[in-house]
Design a protein around this motif. Structure first.
Motif, PDB file in Angstrom:
ATOM      1  N   LEU A 103       0.915  -1.301   0.157  1.00  0.00           N
ATOM      2  CA  LEU A 103      -0.094   0.261  -0.062  1.00  0.00           C
ATOM      3  C   LEU A 103       0.843   0.849   0.045  1.00  0.00           C
ATOM      4  N   GLU A 104       2.087   1.158   0.510  1.00  0.00           N
ATOM      5  CA  GLU A 104       3.161   2.323   0.954  1.00  0.00           C
ATOM      6  C   GLU A 104       2.986   2.601   0.047  1.00  0.00           C
ATOM      7  N   LYS A 105       3.597   1.676  -1.821  1.00  0.00           N
ATOM      8  CA  LYS A 105       4.611   1.874  -2.863  1.00  0.00           C
ATOM      9  C   LYS A 105       3.568   2.310  -3.474  1.00  0.00           C
ATOM     10  N   ILE A 106       2.650   1.745  -3.190  1.00  0.00           N
ATOM     11  CA  ILE A 106       1.272   1.891  -3.793  1.00  0.00           C
ATOM     12  C   ILE A 106       0.435   3.733  -4.766  1.00  0.00           C
ATOM     13  N   GLY A 107       0.684   4.384  -2.331  1.00  0.00           N
ATOM     14  CA  GLY A 107       0.725   5.599  -2.633  1.00  0.00           C
ATOM     15  C   GLY A 107      -0.543   5.820  -1.628  1.00  0.00           C
ATOM     16  N   ASN A 148      -8.165   6.897  -8.339  1.00  0.00           N
ATOM     17  CA  ASN A 148      -6.648   7.427  -9.152  1.00  0.00           C
ATOM     18  C   ASN A 148      -5.617   6.141  -9.312  1.00  0.00           C
ATOM     19  N   LYS A 149      -5.610   5.588  -8.412  1.00  0.00           N
ATOM     20  CA  LYS A 149      -4.140   4.642  -8.024  1.00  0.00           C
ATOM     21  C   LYS A 149      -4.481   2.888  -9.187  1.00  0.00           C
ATOM     22  N   GLN A 150      -5.397   3.693 -10.152  1.00  0.00           N
ATOM     23  CA  GLN A 150      -6.216   1.865 -10.332  1.00  0.00           C
ATOM     24  C   GLN A 150      -5.419   1.764 -10.800  1.00  0.00           C
ATOM     25  N   GLU A 151      -4.168   2.465 -11.719  1.00  0.00           N
ATOM     26  CA  GLU A 151      -3.905   2.120 -12.966  1.00  0.00           C
ATOM     27  C   GLU A 151      -2.387   1.666 -12.899  1.00  0.00           C
ATOM     28  N   LYS A 162      -6.490  -7.570 -13.825  1.00  0.00           N
ATOM     29  CA  LYS A 162      -7.029  -6.351 -13.919  1.00  0.00           C
ATOM     30  C   LYS A 162      -7.733  -5.916 -13.026  1.00  0.00           C
ATOM     31  N   ALA A 163      -7.579  -4.525 -12.341  1.00  0.00           N
ATOM     32  CA  ALA A 163      -8.047  -4.287 -10.658  1.00  0.00           C
ATOM     33  C   ALA A 163      -9.701  -3.302 -10.536  1.00  0.00           C
ATOM     34  N   LYS A 164     -10.606  -3.525 -10.313  1.00  0.00           N
ATOM     35  CA  LYS A 164     -10.991  -2.998  -9.696  1.00  0.00           C
ATOM     36  C   LYS A 164     -11.731  -3.011  -8.757  1.00  0.00           C
ATOM     37  N   ILE A 165     -12.558  -1.153  -8.623  1.00  0.00           N
ATOM     38  CA  ILE A 165     -12.576  -1.167  -7.468  1.00  0.00           C
ATOM     39  C   ILE A 165     -13.442  -1.067  -6.415  1.00  0.00           C
ATOM     40  N   THR A 166     -14.309  -1.057  -6.016  1.00  0.00           N
ATOM     41  CA  THR A 166     -15.935  -0.749  -5.796  1.00  0.00           C
ATOM     42  C   THR A 166     -15.975  -0.224  -4.232  1.00  0.00           C
TER      43      THR A 166
END
Length: 181
Positions: A103-107, A148-151, A162-166
């Protein structure tokens, strides 16, 4: 199977038994058993206490995985999905939270207090593709910030993901990692 056993609890149990045996042997004058019990029991007991203090419990499945999904996982899951599932469902030692470094690396973890907490996971199929869903309590990071961090999430957990955020409920985020061909 061994991933589900707490080494801290095991050390506490074995260390306590050996220490008690050592004290009983001391009281009864059995020098050999006394030495073995105390010289092995006390360090194992202290090691168990240290492990217990640094222990991070496994993340539970929120929904049991069906045999069909297990079969789909065996056929389609990426090595990253398998490693992620195995890492969060076992005891960990010396970490603050599951996926804290990721999570830290992703921001998505500006501070320890604001870090989303992994509270559950489940496995399902999305249009015939194996999907690992990570369930986070995220009171300080909004759905928009996650999206905003999906990519970046897809690149981090990829390839072929593929990430899907809900948002399942207010302050709860579901991150679906879907196997792509």
């Amino acid at each position: 199977m061994f991933r589900k056993i707490s080494l801290g609890s095991l050390g506490l149990t074995v260390g306590s038994i050996l220490t008690v045996i050592g004290f009983i042997a001391y009281a009864t004058g059995n020098a050999t058993l006394n030495l073995a019990g105390l010289f092995y029991g006390v360090p194992i007991l202290l090691g168990g206490l240290a492990l217990k203090a640094a222990e991070l419990k496994p993340t539970p499945y929120s929904v049991p995985t069906s045999p069909e999904i297990i079969s789909l996982r065996e056929q389609q899951a990426t090595s990253t999905q398998n490693q992620l599932r195995q890492d969060v469902t076992r005891f960990r030692y010396g970490q603050e939270a599951h996926l804290d470094e990721s999570l830290e690396k992703i921001g998505l973890s500006p501070t320890d207090e604001e870090r989303p907490e992994l509270i559950g996971l489940r496995e399902t199929a999305t249009d015939g593709a194996y999907t690992l869903i990570l369930e986070f309590a995220s009171p300080f990071i909004s759905l928009e910030q996650w999206q905003n961090k999906q990519e970046k999430i897809e690149k981090f957990f990829g390839p072929n993901i593929k990430a899907k955020i809900t948002q399942s409920e207010e302050q709860f985020i579901d991150l679906a990692l879907i196997k792509q061909n």
